[in-house]
Design an enzyme around this catalytic site. Structure first.
Site: not given
Ligand code: PGA
Length: 264
Positions: A11, A13, A99, A101, A171, A177
């Site tokens: 991904n 992002k 996800h 985030e 995750e 991150g």
């Protein structure tokens, strides 16, 4: 025994522009071109604005293309959202939902993820449902409950037939991150086994076939040890995959190790 398919994906992002995405995908295809895709799936999930040109520059036999999110209606008064029809139009195969985030920065709930999952499946996409516990939930011994809730609510109402198009990424929020802490392989293994058991509970035999990926600070050091976990089918990588050559090196290390273990 026929080896199960192995998956590797990234991904990107909110990082790559159209030009950067095109050159990333082109390079990734070139350097992984020789890898047999019958038992290996490679996927890239770039920003919405890059999808159309990424689709035109990719070879569908080499790279699956995904969107990072999706609205749950075909059209309507949903300013700022992108619908399944729009994602079909630009040639997406896959939609990532939930996800970390999206859940923690944009406050999406399990109910919202569930609407998106059902809508994406109804429109023929593969769905990559991301789940994971926060550090606090882990510290309070709540990890399994959180993972079960995210799976059971996220996949509520999904038929056994449609579940064959679902992929799950585990995750842990605290591992993701730049500030992420790398996970202990034994901890990740335990959680993926819990996820597998929950999927079997929800979908019977079909639950055994749903691919489970690990994501969160995967890098060239821990990719092989993580790939040896019992209930894992792939790795989902952020930062360490954004350079095509580095990503290719990780892919090769894992596939080489699988070959040695007679899994590929
Ligand atoms: P990371 O990102 O590999 O950079 O930790 C993982 C993710 O957010 O999926």
């Amino acid at each position: 025994m026929v080896p199960k398919k192995w998956y590797m994906g990234t991904n990107t992002k909110m990082y790559k522009t159209i030009a950067q995405t095109n050159s990333f995908i082109s390079r990734l295809q070139d350097v992984t071109n020789d890898i047999d895709r019958s038992s290996f799936e490679l996927f890239v999930i770039p920003s919405y604005t890059t999808l159309d040109s990424a689709n035109k520059c990719r070879d569908k036999n080499l790279v699956k293309l995904g969107a990072q999110n999706m609205g749950w209606e075909e059209q309507g008064q949903f300013t700022g959202e992108i619908s399944p029809l729009m994602l079909s139009e630009v040639g997406c195969d896959l939609v990532m939902i939930g996800h970390s985030e999206r859940r923690h920065v944009f406050m999406e709930t399990d109910e919202m993820e569930n609407k998106k999952v059902k809508c994406a499946l109804a429109h023929g996409f593969n769905v990559l449902l991301c789940i994971g516990e926060t550090e606090q939930e882990k510290d309070f011994g709540q990890s399994d409950e959180v993972l079960y809730r995210q799976l059971q609510l996220g996949l509520l109402g999904v038929s056994e037939e449609d579940a064959s198009r679902v992929w799950v990424a585990y995750e842990p929020v605290w591992a993701i991150g730049v500030n992420g802490k790398p996970v202990e392989v034994s901890y990740a293994e335990e959680k993926m086994t819990a996820i597998r058991n929950c999927l079997i509970n929800c979908f019977n035999e079909g639950g055994k076939e749903i691919p489970i990926f690990y994501g969160g600070s995967v890098n060239s050091e821990n990719a092989v040890p993580l790939s040896r976990c019992k209930d894992i089918d792939g790795l989902f990588i952020g930062r360490s995959a954004w350079d095509a050559d580095s990503f290719n090196a990780i892919i090769r290390d894992v596939l080489e190790d699988r070959k040695k273990r007679s899994l590929a």
